[in-house]
Design an enzyme around this catalytic site. Structure first.
Site, short mmCIF file in Angstrom:
data_model
loop_
_atom_site.label_atom_id
_atom_site.label_comp_id
_atom_site.label_asym_id
_atom_site.label_seq_id
_atom_site.Cartn_x
_atom_site.Cartn_y
_atom_site.Cartn_z
N ASP A 171 -72.21 9.38 67.07
CA ASP A 171 -71.82 10.41 68.03
C ASP A 171 -72.76 11.59 67.88
OD1 ASP A 171 -70.20 12.58 66.17
OD2 ASP A 171 -69.91 10.53 65.47
N GLU B 70 -68.01 0.18 58.10
CA GLU B 70 -69.33 0.54 57.59
C GLU B 70 -69.84 -0.40 56.49
OE1 GLU B 70 -69.18 5.35 58.39
OE2 GLU B 70 -68.37 4.57 56.51
#
Length: 230
Positions: free
Chosen positions: A198, A12
């Protein structure tokens, strides 16, 4: 202006780190802090580690030692809004804990004792974030509630239990409420800019592994645009 950007995982933050000029890393209590500049702006990039305790600890160190003017929390999240697809960007208007329950003492679900029920994102930072995602021009986006808890939301029953309490929630993840709570206590403006890796409860562990790089890329693109605009 000094801008702090916080992500939990290497995936990230790695693109953000690579974008900094004159980057210098230091490690404090197991968390990595990288200072540098981007588009002439002073930036402190924190890799906090996963979960609310890691996020709270490292954000406290960040605010005390580096004294940023604003905080952007970024990375991946699980989608709750059925209108948003994997890869979409979510900008917080407020952040809450979904796994806190002291309602027996008169608090709202998700509200920690002695703390507000919701941590409001800074209005200016929200506007900058929205303008940034529009400027990138490639990603679906939503603005709304992001909730945090120390659990990966792959169990459909758990997903629906959280949805029952927070039906307006856009996305779920594991650090933002801790970051927001520390920012509240330090009176430091914050916003969350994340991208969906997701959809919560729908084979989310498989999707997360596959689409984390996509989410990281999308969130990084928007964060860099936002930094340049501040």
């Amino acid at each position: 202006m000094k801008i702090a950007v916080i992500g939990a995982m290497e995936e990230e933050v790695e693109l953000l780190r690579a974008s900094l000029n004159n980057a210098q890393r230091t490690t404090i209590a197991g968390s990595e802090y990288t200072t540098g500049t981007y588009e002439g702006k002073e930036v402190v990039l924190l890799k906090s580690g996963i979960g609310k305790v890691n996020a709270a600890m490292s954000t406290t160190i960040l605010l005390h030692e580096f004294k940023p003017d604003v905080v952007i929390n970024t990375g991946s999240a699980g989608g709750y809004d059925e209108a948003l697809e994997v890869g979409a960007v979510v900008i917080s208007d407020e952040v809450r804990h979904h796994d806190v329950d002291v309602t027996i003492f008169g608090y709202e679900i998700g509200q920690m004792a002695g703390m507000p029920a919701a941590y409001k994102s800074d209005e200016r930072l929200m506007k900058v974030a929205e303008e940034a995602v529009k400027a990138v021009g490639e990603h679906q986006y939503g603005i709304g509630l992001i909730c945090s808890g120390d659990a990966f939301m792959n169990d459909p029953e758990r997903v629906e239990a959280v949805r029952h309490h927070f039906p307006q929630m856009k996305a779920v993840e594991m650090e933002a409420a801790a970051v927001a709570q520390v920012c509240y206590q330090f009176a430091t403006p914050f916003v969350v800019i994340r991208a969906l890796s997701d959809i919560a409860g729908k084979e989310s562990n498989i999707s997360f592994d596959e689409f984390l790089p996509v989410a990281a890329k999308h969130s990084t693109q928007v964060v860099l645009k936002a930094i340049a605009s501040l």
